[in-house]
Design a protein around this motif. Structure first.
Motif, PDB file in Angstrom:
ATOM      1  N   GLN A  84       0.808  -1.231   0.000  1.00 56.76           N
ATOM      2  CA  GLN A  84       0.000   0.000   0.000  1.00 56.76           C
ATOM      3  C   GLN A  84       0.836   1.274   0.000  1.00 56.76           C
ATOM      4  N   TRP A  98     -12.124   3.549   0.788  1.00 59.42           N
ATOM      5  CA  TRP A  98     -10.667   3.532   0.550  1.00 59.42           C
ATOM      6  C   TRP A  98     -10.218   2.161   0.035  1.00 59.42           C
ATOM      7  N   THR A 103      -7.235   0.654  -2.637  1.00 62.16           N
ATOM      8  CA  THR A 103      -6.367  -0.415  -2.136  1.00 62.16           C
ATOM      9  C   THR A 103      -6.541  -1.716  -2.917  1.00 62.16           C
ATOM     10  N   PHE A 207      -9.714  -9.763   6.907  1.00 57.93           N
ATOM     11  CA  PHE A 207     -10.721  -9.486   7.939  1.00 57.93           C
ATOM     12  C   PHE A 207     -11.972 -10.278   7.614  1.00 57.93           C
ATOM     13  N   HIS A 234      -7.773  -7.685  11.094  1.00 55.75           N
ATOM     14  CA  HIS A 234      -8.386  -6.406  11.490  1.00 55.75           C
ATOM     15  C   HIS A 234      -9.663  -6.691  12.273  1.00 55.75           C
ATOM     16  N   GLU A 237     -12.865  -1.732  13.177  1.00 51.59           N
ATOM     17  CA  GLU A 237     -12.191  -0.488  12.763  1.00 51.59           C
ATOM     18  C   GLU A 237     -13.216   0.604  12.438  1.00 51.59           C
ATOM     19  N   HIS A 273      -6.673  -2.227  15.125  1.00 47.78           N
ATOM     20  CA  HIS A 273      -7.676  -1.180  15.385  1.00 47.78           C
ATOM     21  C   HIS A 273      -8.497  -1.373  16.662  1.00 47.78           C
TER      22      HIS A 273
HETATM   23  N1  GUN Z   1      -9.392  -3.801   6.869  1.00 51.17           N
HETATM   24  C1  GUN Z   1      -9.228  -4.760   5.939  1.00 51.17           C
HETATM   25  N2  GUN Z   1      -8.178  -4.508   5.147  1.00 51.17           N
HETATM   26  C2  GUN Z   1      -7.641  -3.360   5.583  1.00 51.17           C
HETATM   27  C3  GUN Z   1      -6.526  -2.583   5.157  1.00 51.17           C
HETATM   28  O1  GUN Z   1      -5.810  -2.909   4.224  1.00 51.17           O
HETATM   29  N3  GUN Z   1      -6.298  -1.447   5.864  1.00 51.17           N
HETATM   30  C4  GUN Z   1      -7.065  -1.053   6.909  1.00 51.17           C
HETATM   31  N4  GUN Z   1      -6.774   0.077   7.553  1.00 51.17           N
HETATM   32  N5  GUN Z   1      -8.127  -1.771   7.310  1.00 51.17           N
HETATM   33  C5  GUN Z   1      -8.404  -2.906   6.653  1.00 51.17           C
END
Ligand code: GUN
Ligand code: ZN
Length: 436
Positions: A84, A98, A103, A207, A234, A237, A273
Motif C-alpha cells: 500500500q 478507501w 487499495t 478481515f 483487522h 475499525e 484497530h
Molecule cells: N481492513 C481490511 N483490510 C484493511 C486494510 O488494508 N487497511 C485497513 N486500515 N483496514 C483494513
C-alpha cells in the motif's frame, strides 16, 4: 545472511525499558548518561556505565561514539501493509471506500513478482530509514508478494514478521484465493521462511468481510498446527465494517465472536484497530491474552474513530501500536506516537512519553512475542538500535534549548520528530545503508 565476525562498542546516552511504565513507573526504564554497550557478532554481550565498562573492553575495540544523541532499541511497528506504499494519501471517505476505490486496485499490481520485489526493497529501506527495525507486515493475496518482502528483509538482515493475506470473497476476482489455496500457500511460506534467518511467517486472514467461514476455519487450523506463528487481522475499525460483519455472520454475538468461533482469538493473535469494541469483547480479548493494535494516523485519516487506550488497559488488554501504512500516513513511529498522544487527549486522557517509547520498543516486542530477542538492551539480545537527535531540525534544536529533562526530550521527539530525528539505524550492530 551470515554476519561477519565483529566486536564493537557503542558509547552514548543509552535508554531502554525493562518493564511497563504503567506498572513499574520510573523503575520501568534504564538510562545511562554515558553508557557503553558491547556488541559481538550482532549480539549485545555487555552494557553499563562507561567508567565501569572501560576495564572490560578489549584494547583497540572499534568504538561507535554517538555523542549527546539518544540511543534506544530499534522501533517496532506492529501492523502495516507493504503493497500500500503507493496509495498512502488517497482521497477517500472512510475505510470501505478507501479499500474499494484504491487499495483493492493497487494490490492487484502485486501479481507481478518484479513489481513486488521493487516495492519490497523500497519499503524495507523506508522502515529502516525511519528507525523501524522490526514490523508485522501484510503482503497482498499473492504469495510472491510475501516472498519478495522476505527476500528484501533477509538481504538487510532485518527481523520481520509477514504473511500473505488470505481473502476469498467481497473483493475483485484477481485478489481472491480460496480457503484451500490460502491454507496451502501459507503452509508453503511457513516451510520456506519461518525461522529462516530473522524472518517469521504470520497467518493473515485480511478481515471477516473478505474471508468465508471456510477460510477462517483454515486460518484456525493453521494457528493450531503452528503454535509459534502469529495471526494478524483487522477488528472493529469502522462502523460500516461492523454492520457488514454482523450481516455476514448473523449467528455471532459480536465481531470478536466471529474470530473466536474459528479459534482465532488467542495469545498469538494481533487485532488491528479494535476501536468500537463492546465490554464483552474487551474482556474476552484480555482473557485470551490477545493484542489490540492501535493505529492512530490511520484512524484519524480514515475517520475510523478514537481508540481508548486507557479503557483497553483498564479491561486488562494488551495494546500495541502501529503505523498501518497505507491507511496510516507516516512510516515514522515518532509521528505515530505524536498522533497517539493527540487521540488520547481527544478522549480526555494522556500518553506520557515514557509509556509512548515503551510502546514502540519493549511493548511492541512483547506483543509480537519477541521480547527475548529485541526491544531492549541486555546481554543476549540482538543489537538493533537507533540513534536519535532531538535537535534534528532548526525548529527542534530551538525547542531543545529549553528542554531540561529526559521526559521533555522524549516528548519533543514524539511531538516534532520524524525520520530526520533518526540519525542512524543499526541492524545487528551494523549501520544501515539503504540498498534499493
Ligand atoms: N481492513 C481490511 N483490510 C484493511 C486494510 O488494508 N487497511 C485497513 N486500515 N483496514 C483494513
Ligand atoms: Zn491494516
Amino acid at each position: 545472511m551470515l554476519q561477519k565476525p565483529s566486536l564493537r562498542a557503542v558509547r552514548g546516552r543509552l535508554l531502554w525499558f525493562v518493564d511497563d511504565p504503567a506498572i513499574a513507573g520510573a523503575r520501568a526504564y534504564r538510562y545511562l548518561d554515558d553508557g557503553i554497550m558491547i556488541i559481538r557478532n550482532g549480539m549485545i554481550t555487555a552494557i553499563g556505565e562507561h567508567f565501569a565498562m572501560e576495564r572490560q573492553m578489549a584494547p583497540g575495540i572499534e568504538m561507535i561514539d554517538t555523542g549527546r544523541h539518544l540511543v534506544m532499541p530499534g522501533f517496532i511497528d506492529a501492523h502495516l501493509h507493504f503493497p500500500q506504499t503507493q496509495v498512502i494519501a488517497s482521497y477517500a471517505q472512510g475505510l470501505i471506500d478507501w479499500l474499494n476505490r484504491f487499495t483493492f486496485i493497487e494490490e492487484q499490481r502485486f501479481a507481478n513478482p518484479s513489481h513486488a520485489r521493487k516495492v519490497a526493497a523500497f519499503f524495507v529501506d523506508a522502515l529502516l530509514r525511519n528507525g523501524t527495525t522490526t514490523a508485522a507486515v501484510f503482503g497482498s493475496v499473492h504469495p510472491a508478494s510475501a516472498e519478495a518482502f522476505f527476500e528484501a528483509a533477509d538481504q538487510r538482515n532485518a527481523r520481520m514478521v509477514a504473511g500473505k493475506v488470505m481473502m476469498d470473497r467481497n473483493a475483485p476476482a484477481p485478489l481472491l484465493d480460496t480457503a484451500r489455496q490460502a491454507y496451502d500457500e501459507t503452509q508453503e511460506l511457513i516451510g520456506r521462511w519461518h525461522g529462516h534467518g530473522r524472518q517469521q511467517v504470520a497467518i493473515a486472514p485480511r478481515f471477516a468481510i473478505t474471508s468465508t467461514p471456510e477460510q477462517l476455519e483454515a486460518a484456525g487450523a493453521l494457528m493450531r498446527e503452528h503454535p509459534d506463528c502469529l495471526m494478524m487481522t483487522h477488528l472493529s475499525e469502522s462502523r460500516q465494517e461492523i454492520e457488514t460483519v454482523a450481516s455476514l455472520f448473523p449467528e455471532a454475538r459480536d465481531y470478536t465472536d466471529v474470530y473466536d468461533h474459528f479459534g482465532l482469538v488467542g495469545r498469538n493473535s494481533l487485532f488491528g484497530h479494535c476501536i468500537h469494541l463492546g465490554e464483552r469483547e474487551r474482556l474476552r480479548l484480555a482473557g485470551a491474552g490477545a493484542v489490540a493494535v492501535h493505529c492512530p494516523t490511520s484512524n484519524l485519516f480514515l475517520g475510523s474513530g478514537l481508540f481508548d487506550w486507557q479503557r483497553a488497559r483498564d479491561s486488562g488488554m494488551t495494546v500495541a501500536i502501529a503505523s498501518d501504512i497505507g491507511a496510516g500516513t507516516s512510516y515514522s513511529m515518532l509521528r505515530t506516537l505524536g498522533e497517539a498522544f493527540k487521540v488520547q487527549r481527544l478522549l480526555g486522557h494522556t500518553l506520557d512519553p515514557f509509556a509512548a517509547f515503551h510502546a514502540v520498543t519493549l511493548g511492541n516486542a512483547t506483543a509480537l512475542r519477541l521480547d527475548q530477542r529485541i526491544g531492549s538492551f541486555a546481554p543476549g539480545r540482538e543489537a538493533d538500535f537507533v540513534v536519535l537527535d532531538a535537535g534534528a531540525t532548526p525548529e527542534m534544536a530551538h525547542r531543545l534549548e529549553r528542554v531540561t529533562s529526559l521526559a521533555d526530550e522524549l516528548f519533543l521527539l514524539m511531538t516534532m520528530g520524524d525520520e530526520r530525528a533518526v540519525r542512524d539505524t543499526y541492524v545487528m550492530g551494523e549501520r544501515f545503508l539503504a540498498l534499493a
